[in-house]
Design a protein around this motif. Structure first.
Motif, PDB file in Angstrom:
ATOM      1  N   HIS A  22       0.850  -1.181   0.000  1.00 30.90           N
ATOM      2  CA  HIS A  22       0.000   0.000   0.000  1.00 30.90           C
ATOM      3  C   HIS A  22       0.884   1.229   0.000  1.00 30.90           C
ATOM      4  O   HIS A  22       1.835   1.308   0.787  1.00 30.90           O
ATOM      5  CB  HIS A  22      -0.893   0.007   1.247  1.00 30.90           C
ATOM      6  CG  HIS A  22      -1.944   1.068   1.206  1.00 30.90           C
ATOM      7  ND1 HIS A  22      -1.670   2.389   1.447  1.00 30.90           N
ATOM      8  CD2 HIS A  22      -3.251   0.990   0.922  1.00 30.90           C
ATOM      9  CE1 HIS A  22      -2.781   3.084   1.331  1.00 30.90           C
ATOM     10  NE2 HIS A  22      -3.760   2.258   1.017  1.00 30.90           N
ATOM     11  N   GLU A  24       2.071   4.867   0.880  1.00 29.49           N
ATOM     12  CA  GLU A  24       1.852   5.837   1.951  1.00 29.49           C
ATOM     13  C   GLU A  24       1.934   7.240   1.377  1.00 29.49           C
ATOM     14  O   GLU A  24       1.165   8.108   1.728  1.00 29.49           O
ATOM     15  CB  GLU A  24       2.892   5.679   3.053  1.00 29.49           C
ATOM     16  CG  GLU A  24       2.558   4.581   4.023  1.00 29.49           C
ATOM     17  CD  GLU A  24       3.411   4.668   5.246  1.00 29.49           C
ATOM     18  OE1 GLU A  24       2.845   4.849   6.329  1.00 29.49           O
ATOM     19  OE2 GLU A  24       4.644   4.564   5.140  1.00 29.49           O
ATOM     20  N   SER A  34       6.038   3.149   0.979  1.00 23.18           N
ATOM     21  CA  SER A  34       4.922   2.215   0.964  1.00 23.18           C
ATOM     22  C   SER A  34       5.141   1.158   2.034  1.00 23.18           C
ATOM     23  O   SER A  34       6.251   0.966   2.518  1.00 23.18           O
ATOM     24  CB  SER A  34       4.770   1.556  -0.405  1.00 23.18           C
ATOM     25  OG  SER A  34       5.900   0.784  -0.730  1.00 23.18           O
ATOM     26  N   TYR A  50      -6.224  -3.222   4.337  1.00 25.00           N
ATOM     27  CA  TYR A  50      -5.546  -1.931   4.310  1.00 25.00           C
ATOM     28  C   TYR A  50      -6.360  -0.968   5.170  1.00 25.00           C
ATOM     29  O   TYR A  50      -7.515  -0.710   4.867  1.00 25.00           O
ATOM     30  CB  TYR A  50      -5.459  -1.379   2.886  1.00 25.00           C
ATOM     31  CG  TYR A  50      -4.901  -2.361   1.885  1.00 25.00           C
ATOM     32  CD1 TYR A  50      -3.531  -2.527   1.745  1.00 25.00           C
ATOM     33  CD2 TYR A  50      -5.747  -3.123   1.078  1.00 25.00           C
ATOM     34  CE1 TYR A  50      -3.006  -3.426   0.825  1.00 25.00           C
ATOM     35  CE2 TYR A  50      -5.233  -4.023   0.157  1.00 25.00           C
ATOM     36  CZ  TYR A  50      -3.868  -4.171   0.037  1.00 25.00           C
ATOM     37  OH  TYR A  50      -3.350  -5.063  -0.873  1.00 25.00           O
ATOM     38  N   LYS A  52      -6.246   2.836   7.267  1.00 17.82           N
ATOM     39  CA  LYS A  52      -5.583   4.076   7.661  1.00 17.82           C
ATOM     40  C   LYS A  52      -5.691   4.183   9.173  1.00 17.82           C
ATOM     41  O   LYS A  52      -6.762   3.997   9.747  1.00 17.82           O
ATOM     42  CB  LYS A  52      -6.231   5.267   6.971  1.00 17.82           C
ATOM     43  CG  LYS A  52      -5.472   6.555   7.187  1.00 17.82           C
ATOM     44  CD  LYS A  52      -5.838   7.697   6.250  1.00 17.82           C
ATOM     45  CE  LYS A  52      -7.276   7.957   6.061  1.00 17.82           C
ATOM     46  NZ  LYS A  52      -7.535   9.265   5.419  1.00 17.82           N
ATOM     47  N   THR A  59      -6.631  11.782   2.777  1.00 20.05           N
ATOM     48  CA  THR A  59      -5.974  11.189   1.618  1.00 20.05           C
ATOM     49  C   THR A  59      -6.933  11.116   0.441  1.00 20.05           C
ATOM     50  O   THR A  59      -8.151  11.079   0.614  1.00 20.05           O
ATOM     51  CB  THR A  59      -5.488   9.760   1.920  1.00 20.05           C
ATOM     52  OG1 THR A  59      -6.580   8.994   2.410  1.00 20.05           O
ATOM     53  CG2 THR A  59      -4.370   9.763   2.942  1.00 20.05           C
ATOM     54  N   GLY A  61      -7.203   8.773  -3.289  1.00 19.58           N
ATOM     55  CA  GLY A  61      -6.651   7.671  -4.064  1.00 19.58           C
ATOM     56  C   GLY A  61      -6.961   6.325  -3.459  1.00 19.58           C
ATOM     57  O   GLY A  61      -7.508   6.214  -2.369  1.00 19.58           O
ATOM     58  N   ASP A  62      -6.578   5.286  -4.197  1.00 20.64           N
ATOM     59  CA  ASP A  62      -6.905   3.919  -3.790  1.00 20.64           C
ATOM     60  C   ASP A  62      -5.781   3.220  -3.038  1.00 20.64           C
ATOM     61  O   ASP A  62      -5.944   2.105  -2.582  1.00 20.64           O
ATOM     62  CB  ASP A  62      -7.319   3.086  -5.004  1.00 20.64           C
ATOM     63  CG  ASP A  62      -6.202   2.900  -6.017  1.00 20.64           C
ATOM     64  OD1 ASP A  62      -5.041   3.292  -5.761  1.00 20.64           O
ATOM     65  OD2 ASP A  62      -6.492   2.334  -7.090  1.00 20.64           O
ATOM     66  N   GLY A  63      -4.608   3.833  -2.946  1.00 21.48           N
ATOM     67  CA  GLY A  63      -3.505   3.243  -2.216  1.00 21.48           C
ATOM     68  C   GLY A  63      -2.725   2.213  -2.982  1.00 21.48           C
ATOM     69  O   GLY A  63      -1.715   1.714  -2.519  1.00 21.48           O
ATOM     70  N   THR A  66      -2.812   5.183  -7.036  1.00 26.96           N
ATOM     71  CA  THR A  66      -2.692   6.598  -6.688  1.00 26.96           C
ATOM     72  C   THR A  66      -2.946   6.769  -5.206  1.00 26.96           C
ATOM     73  O   THR A  66      -3.752   6.060  -4.607  1.00 26.96           O
ATOM     74  CB  THR A  66      -3.703   7.465  -7.468  1.00 26.96           C
ATOM     75  OG1 THR A  66      -5.022   7.027  -7.153  1.00 26.96           O
ATOM     76  CG2 THR A  66      -3.464   7.375  -8.959  1.00 26.96           C
ATOM     77  N   TRP A  67      -2.245   7.718  -4.630  1.00 26.71           N
ATOM     78  CA  TRP A  67      -2.396   7.967  -3.205  1.00 26.71           C
ATOM     79  C   TRP A  67      -1.714   9.280  -2.893  1.00 26.71           C
ATOM     80  O   TRP A  67      -0.515   9.420  -3.070  1.00 26.71           O
ATOM     81  CB  TRP A  67      -1.757   6.829  -2.408  1.00 26.71           C
ATOM     82  CG  TRP A  67      -1.989   6.867  -0.935  1.00 26.71           C
ATOM     83  CD1 TRP A  67      -1.080   7.249   0.016  1.00 26.71           C
ATOM     84  CD2 TRP A  67      -3.158   6.482  -0.224  1.00 26.71           C
ATOM     85  NE1 TRP A  67      -1.628   7.119   1.273  1.00 26.71           N
ATOM     86  CE2 TRP A  67      -2.904   6.648   1.149  1.00 26.71           C
ATOM     87  CE3 TRP A  67      -4.404   6.023  -0.613  1.00 26.71           C
ATOM     88  CZ2 TRP A  67      -3.844   6.364   2.130  1.00 26.71           C
ATOM     89  CZ3 TRP A  67      -5.332   5.740   0.366  1.00 26.71           C
ATOM     90  CH2 TRP A  67      -5.052   5.904   1.714  1.00 26.71           C
TER      91      TRP A  67
END
Length: 187
Positions: A22, A24, A34, A50, A52, A59, A61-63, A66-67
């Motif tokens: 994932h 970061e 990550s 996953y 947070k 945040t 995005g999807d991790g 994009t994030w």
């Protein structure tokens, strides 16, 4: 997703391993940091989680592709794994905040609740499940948040068990210290 942008991608490709990860910080094509769990393929990493952690910034995005974090973002990543003896194990990694002990304690408590829920979802009892938890905790073994993990034999510090006379420091910036890590000045 394999695209040679992280060390995990190389391990998966070159050594035939499996990984979950994932972001970061970063955007598609540029991974700044990550979290990742890498295992031999026969260990079957399944059911990725996953989460947070509390005290993390907003945040987008999807991790995975994009994030973007608008401040410090701390994550918990986990998966089930088939251990060599055929039992199910639970692998977890986290990157905790470096801001305060109380924030890290909140994050540790949240992580433990997530781990317990994963064990229960698998139909197992928490006190009988093989649960492995590692990562960048941004703290030392004697702090309240790490003591919380060790209370009531919940977790054992395997580094301390294997290296009883080693403090386990990894990011020592003092150049005269025997444990000096040049990466502390690399950025």
């Amino acid at each position: 997703h394999i695209d040679d942008n992280s060390a995990a991608d190389y391990l998966v490709r070159d050594l035939g391993m499996t990984a979950i990860q994932h972001l970061e910080d970063g955007v598609s094509g540029i991974r700044v940091t990550s979290l990742c769990i890498v295992a031999k393929k026969n260990l079957q990493l399944l059911n990725p989680v996953y989460s947070k952690l509390p005290h993390s910034a907003l945040t987008l995005g999807d991790g995975q592709e994009t994030w973007i974090g608008f401040g410090e973002v701390n994550m918990l990543v986990g998966a089930t794994v088939t251990l060599p003896n055929g039992q199910t194990g639970f692998m977890w990694t986290a990157h905790l905040t470096d801001l305060s002990n109380s924030d890290r304690l909140d994050q540790i408590k949240f992580a433990k609740d997530q781990m317990k829920a994963s064990v229960q979802t698998a139909g197992m009892q928490w006190n009988q499940a093989w649960t492995f938890f590692g990562g960048d905790f941004n703290t030392t073994p004697e702090t309240p948040e790490i003591t919380y993990l060790r209370d009531n034999q919940q977790f054992q510090d395997t580094w301390t068990l294997a290296h009883p006379n080693d403090e386990g420091r990894t990011f020592v910036a003092e150049i005269t210290d025997p444990e000096y890590n040049p990466m502390s000045h690399a950025s």
